[in-house]
Design an enzyme around this catalytic site. Structure first.
Site, PDB file in Angstrom:
ATOM      1  N   LYS A   1       0.784  -1.127  -0.065  1.00 54.85           N
ATOM      2  CA  LYS A   1       0.033   0.014  -0.075  1.00 54.85           C
ATOM      3  C   LYS A   1       0.681   1.304  -0.063  1.00 54.85           C
ATOM      4  CE  LYS A   1      -3.569  -1.697   3.095  1.00 54.85           C
ATOM      5  NZ  LYS A   1      -4.335  -1.463   4.302  1.00 54.85           N
TER       6      LYS A   1
ATOM      7  N   GLU B   1       7.864   2.295  -5.455  1.00 56.04           N
ATOM      8  CA  GLU B   1       8.015   1.816  -4.088  1.00 56.04           C
ATOM      9  C   GLU B   1       8.295   2.962  -3.216  1.00 56.04           C
ATOM     10  OE1 GLU B   1       7.259  -0.277  -1.830  1.00 56.04           O
ATOM     11  OE2 GLU B   1       8.807  -1.764  -1.801  1.00 56.04           O
ATOM     12  N   ASP B   2       7.630   2.778  -2.151  1.00 57.98           N
ATOM     13  CA  ASP B   2       7.619   4.088  -1.163  1.00 57.98           C
ATOM     14  C   ASP B   2       9.265   4.214  -0.291  1.00 57.98           C
ATOM     15  OD1 ASP B   2       7.332   1.728   0.404  1.00 57.98           O
ATOM     16  OD2 ASP B   2       6.079   2.667   1.879  1.00 57.98           O
ATOM     17  N   ILE B   3       9.602   2.949   0.118  1.00 56.77           N
ATOM     18  CA  ILE B   3      10.935   2.848   0.950  1.00 56.77           C
ATOM     19  C   ILE B   3      11.611   1.697   0.503  1.00 56.77           C
ATOM     20  CG2 ILE B   3       9.772   2.170   2.981  1.00 56.77           C
ATOM     21  CD1 ILE B   3      11.890   3.810   4.509  1.00 56.77           C
TER      22      ILE B   3
ATOM     23  N   THR C   1      15.832  -2.797   3.901  1.00 55.74           N
ATOM     24  CA  THR C   1      17.168  -3.783   3.795  1.00 55.74           C
ATOM     25  C   THR C   1      17.379  -3.876   2.310  1.00 55.74           C
ATOM     26  OG1 THR C   1      15.652  -5.678   3.895  1.00 55.74           O
ATOM     27  CG2 THR C   1      16.438  -4.817   5.835  1.00 55.74           C
ATOM     28  N   GLY C   2      16.309  -3.820   1.470  1.00 54.66           N
ATOM     29  CA  GLY C   2      16.701  -4.090  -0.012  1.00 54.66           C
ATOM     30  C   GLY C   2      16.222  -5.508  -0.201  1.00 54.66           C
TER      31      GLY C   2
ATOM     32  N   THR D   1      13.824  -7.610  -0.292  1.00 54.07           N
ATOM     33  CA  THR D   1      12.600  -7.821  -0.928  1.00 54.07           C
ATOM     34  C   THR D   1      12.916  -7.578  -2.518  1.00 54.07           C
ATOM     35  OG1 THR D   1      10.993  -7.428   0.772  1.00 54.07           O
ATOM     36  CG2 THR D   1      10.266  -7.074  -1.350  1.00 54.07           C
TER      37      THR D   1
ATOM     38  N   LYS E   1      16.639   3.853   2.804  1.00 59.43           N
ATOM     39  CA  LYS E   1      17.222   4.088   4.172  1.00 59.43           C
ATOM     40  C   LYS E   1      18.644   3.520   4.214  1.00 59.43           C
ATOM     41  CE  LYS E   1      14.290   3.228   7.390  1.00 59.43           C
ATOM     42  NZ  LYS E   1      13.304   2.776   8.441  1.00 59.43           N
TER      43      LYS E   1
ATOM     44  N   VAL F   1      10.460   6.285  10.105  1.00 57.83           N
ATOM     45  CA  VAL F   1       9.565   7.266   9.451  1.00 57.83           C
ATOM     46  C   VAL F   1       8.159   7.082   9.246  1.00 57.83           C
ATOM     47  CG1 VAL F   1      11.638   8.556   8.461  1.00 57.83           C
ATOM     48  CG2 VAL F   1      10.565   6.798   7.319  1.00 57.83           C
TER      49      VAL F   1
ATOM     50  N   ASP G   1       3.365   4.104   7.322  1.00 60.35           N
ATOM     51  CA  ASP G   1       2.280   3.947   8.436  1.00 60.35           C
ATOM     52  C   ASP G   1       3.215   2.968   9.654  1.00 60.35           C
ATOM     53  OD1 ASP G   1       0.743   0.783   8.627  1.00 60.35           O
ATOM     54  OD2 ASP G   1       2.416   1.382   7.036  1.00 60.35           O
TER      55      ASP G   1
END
Length: 248
Positions: free
Chosen positions: A87, A152-154, A157-158, A160, A185, A207, A213
């Site tokens: 989401k 993607e939002d963020i 760890t990378g 995924t 991040k 964040v 969220d």
């Protein structure tokens, strides 16, 4: 002081957002204190739950406008197939689409600027990684021959994305496959994955806001902020428990 400039108000603090690599990311330093809480509008229902405002909404939009320009330049004369990762990525996706539309509308280009799909990606069961990536909401075979851009939002760890990209490429022959993320991040847990397009490189902090969220709370806040212990405690049991407590 980060740049040898005395912080006397809002504008000097913005200097902390300067980046050593302007063509790729806006770099927010680990020791950045954020913006003054009383300088921006924070929804009343989150009063006392925010440690600092890391990225104000206006700066988010300005940065997305620049990212859209870079993406459009890289995909000249090409229809991009955007893949919004739900989401969290939906707010970034919506504003990125708006900027891409504006660029195309005021140009002489005669091709369709982009198409899109929405996908869900799961790599965790509870709090533990399963080691596998599960994709739903899309038939991957429809991506054949397309120039795909995951939105993607963020990237935390990378892990995924490092698993997802090869999985898509092994399943269907796409023309190209890249990733655009609003946030990346800097964390010791990172596998080293780097997105092709990045809005902001941020410290390893929790964040929320701009559809990021914590247990479904804070998605409605326009700024990207750092949550504090009170905010974590307030929604530790989920959004429904917090709403129920407020009615007592």
């Amino acid at each position: 002081n980060l740049f040898g400039v005395k912080n006397t108000g809002l504008l000097p603090k913005m200097a902390a957002l300067a980046t050593p690599t302007p063509t790729r990311e806006v770099f927010i330093r680990d020791d950045d204190e954020g913006l003054p809480m009383d300088a921006l509008l924070i929804p009343k229902h989150y009063n006392g739950m925010i440690a600092s405002v890391m990225i104000p909404h206006g700066l988010i939009i300005d940065r997305i406008e620049r990212m859209a320009q870079m993406i459009r330049n890289d995909y000249e004369n090409t229809t991009i197939h955007l893949m919004c990762v739900l989401k969290g990525g939906s707010a970034f996706f919506e504003d990125l689409c708006s900027q891409l539309r504006a660029i195309h509308r005021f140009s002489s280009r005669e091709y369709i600027p982009f198409t899109f799909d929405f996908i869900r990606v799961k790599s965790y069961s509870g709090t533990e990684s399963t080691g596998n990536v599960q994709v739903s909401g899309i038939d991957l075979s429809t991506l054949r021959g397309k120039h795909c851009l995951l939105v993607e939002d963020i990237v935390d760890t990378g892990n995924t994305m490092r698993k997802l990209l090869p999985m898509i490429q092994d399943t269907v022959q796409v023309a190209s496959l890249k990733v655009a993320t609003l946030l990346e991040k800097r964390t010791e847990r990172s596998c080293g994955f780097k997105a092709d397009y990045c809005g902001f490189s941020i410290p390893d902090k929790f964040v929320i806001g701009y559809n990021l969220d914590y247990n479904e709370a804070f998605r409605d806040m326009g700024h990207i902020c750092v949550i504090n212990e009170k905010g974590i405690a307030a929604f530790a049991g989920g959004l429904d428990d917090n709403l129920a407590a407020g009615k007592e």
